[in-house]
Design an enzyme around this catalytic site. Structure first.
Site, PDB file in Angstrom:
ATOM      1  N   ASP A 142      -3.759   3.060  13.760  1.00  0.00           N
ATOM      2  CA  ASP A 142      -2.933   3.716  12.746  1.00  0.00           C
ATOM      3  C   ASP A 142      -3.465   5.121  12.522  1.00  0.00           C
ATOM      4  O   ASP A 142      -4.287   5.615  13.298  1.00  0.00           O
ATOM      5  CB  ASP A 142      -2.857   2.882  11.468  1.00  0.00           C
ATOM      6  N   ARG A 157       0.839  -1.199   0.000  1.00  0.00           N
ATOM      7  CA  ARG A 157       0.000   0.000   0.000  1.00  0.00           C
ATOM      8  C   ARG A 157       0.881   1.258   0.000  1.00  0.00           C
ATOM      9  O   ARG A 157       1.548   1.541   0.983  1.00  0.00           O
ATOM     10  CB  ARG A 157      -0.941   0.009   1.209  1.00  0.00           C
TER      11      ARG A 157
END
Length: 540
Positions: free
Chosen positions: A453, A169
């Site tokens: 996150d 990603r």
């Protein structure tokens, strides 16, 4: 073949890193420079279009499926390209940053896929950007091992056939990479992450029986997916691999993208692998886009907005139906729990919640789901095994029973829950703790037994901002005001100091994190992304 011309890219304000020359080769930088030259102007136009669309939502307080793409949605004949063998069974995916220990543990975890994250689980220090790339190169060449300096424990890769397939990603379109510039201008972080990874590993992955696979974050429209598709076409020609080798799974983590799922798959159809359903970034996007929409768009405490909330259920069921109609994988959300080594009862309760969540996803037709910790892999695997058996996926479940109207996706007021004072305190607590770690270069952080996150910090600061600007009154009679947020933040900062001691407090970035959280939570001008002002303060 003649040597490539020296790259016009400059590496600036960066301390030399060990083995960086293996990543920042002239040829790799020349490729990134060409990506930048060809595609950054269109990226800039699409970012400007985001702002225009936001202004339109502010004016209308609504969204709808696009009339101009109705023919694509109505055409039942098109499908995405068939999944390659390495991505056909995705029943459990583990997520995490690309530090050396995590790289080994994730590949060894027993999950079918590892989302190797240069985005929300990675604070973009130059060290994390470059050494993360190096760790993946080392993993593919089996030149990776790690010994924990504290415990002395050693880590090494299992046999190749037991390793997870990597889906990498890159950063979202909005982020720049200040350490890599072209004529004095930073290169988009997405092009740096994608370009370095693709250039070094595309052929290597093909030789391993896999391929260059990507998760695309923060996508807001099918036009942004079209840009990625153009990048893939160019990149495959540039390095001389067959068209269609790249596969991309798009995170549907913005409210605007939820109205363009079919169009996003259509734009990427030769390279599409599936769609993923997130939670915190999706809720953050709802707050961001509908922050002028009044009381009916005010979200309750984030933990009260589960995936069974009516508007979240509409989103996930539409995602499954859309993916399976078009032959793509539907990947579910995150189980963020971090098992406690000390409290078996905490684990028992959490594991039951994880099982229920994964059972629901498998039962709804998802083909796989995310976990944040290796100990959760067997739990999620059992949920999907029970439904899939020997089948690699359940794309044959078309979910034609699902019917979602445009209004269902933004029916926020269908939830009975309300914001609470404890919800405000939790948003402040988690926001400060996460931002402090991020400013020290850590993007994946265990807070209160959950792996958090950057999306966590985004929803936390967004809820504080929304509740204050909506004039929310909590159940204890206190109104959400800037003064209350400052008071709670001061109390939490003092509690952290008492918890960790003065020396550790002084060594951290606690006051800086406190100040940044309040800045983005209280500023009348809502920042599009917390990570933009945070990146200005990130050292390294």
């Amino acid at each position: 073949m003649s040597a490539p011309a020296p790259s016009p890219l400059a590496v600036v304000d960066a301390e030399p890193l060990p083995r960086q020359e293996e990543v920042l080769t002239e040829a790799a930088l020349a490729f990134v420079a060409e990506l930048h030259r060809r595609f950054t102007p269109r990226r800039d136009e699409l970012l400007a279009r985001r702002a225009e669309r936001r202004a339109e939502i502010a004016r209308t307080s609504t969204l709808d499926f696009l009339p101009e793409t109705a023919a694509i949605r109505a055409d039942d004949s098109w499908k995405v390209a068939p999944a390659p063998a390495a991505l056909n069974d995705r029943r459990v995916e583990i997520t995490g940053p690309t530090d050396r220990k995590m790289t080994i543990n994730a590949l060894n975890s027993g999950a079918r896929v590892w989302l190797a994250d240069f985005e929300d689980a990675s604070a973009p220090t130059w060290e994390n950007v470059v050494l993360g790339q190096l760790n993946l190169i080392d993993a593919y060449t089996r030149n990776i091992d790690f010994t924990d300096p504290r415990s002395g424990k050693s880590y090494a890769l299992k046999p190749a056939e037991e390793l997870a397939t990597v889906v990498m990603r890159p950063r979202g379109w909005h982020l720049e990479e200040r350490h890599l510039t072209f004529e004095g201008r930073p290169v988009p972080g997405a092009l740096v992450d994608f370009g370095l990874y693709f250039f070094h590993n595309a052929q290597r992955l093909i030789d391993l029986g896999k391929g260059p696979y990507f998760y695309l974050p923060k996508t807001e429209s099918h036009l942004e997916a079209r840009l990625w598709n153009e990048i893939f076409v160019f990149a495959q020609d540039y390095v001389g691999i067959p068209q269609g080798t790249v596969r991309a799974t798009v995170l549907i983590e913005t409210i605007t993208a939820a109205y363009e799922m079919e169009e996003i798959l259509y734009e990427l159809r030769d390279h599409a692998a599936g769609l993923n359903a997130g939670r915190w970034d999706y809720l953050f996007s709802i707050v961001k886009n509908f922050r002028d929409g009044g009381a009916k768009f005010v979200l309750p405490d984030r933990n009260a907005v589960t995936m069974t909330a009516p508007f979240m259920r509409a989103y996930t069921e539409l995602l499954v139906r859309t993916c399976h109609k078009r032959g793509a994988h539907a990947i579910g959300g995150m189980a963020a729990f971090i098992p406690s080594r000390r409290d078996a009862e905490v684990n028992k309760v959490a594991f039951e919640k994880v099982k229920a969540d994964k059972d629901r996803e498998a039962g709804d037709g998802f083909d796989g789901s995310w976990v944040a910790h290796p100990d959760l892999v067997p739990i999620a695997m059992a949920s999907f095994d029970a439904v899939l058996g020997e089948k690699p996926n359940q794309k044959d479940r078309l979910r034609e029973d699902v019917s979602v109207a445009a209004g269902d996706l933004i029916a926020i007021d269908s939830l009975d829950a309300k914001p609470t004072y404890d919800g405000l305190r939790n948003a402040v607590q988690v926001g400060i703790r996460y931002i402090e770690a991020w400013l020290r270069g850590l993007g994946a952080v265990a807070i209160f037994n959950l792996m958090e996150d950057a999306a966590t910090a985004e929803i936390s600061r967004s809820q504080i901002w929304q509740w204050i600007n909506a004039g929310v009154v909590f159940e204890n009679g206190e109104a959400a005001t800037p003064e209350l947020a400052r008071k709670v933040a001061a109390e939490e900062l003092a509690a952290i100091r008492a918890e960790i001691g003065g020396e550790a407090f002084a060594a951290g970035k606690w006051q800086q994190a406190h100040d940044l959280l309040l800045h983005v939570s209280l500023d009348a001008d809502y920042a599009d992304f917390l990570t933009l002002p945070a990146y200005e303060q990130l050292v390294g």
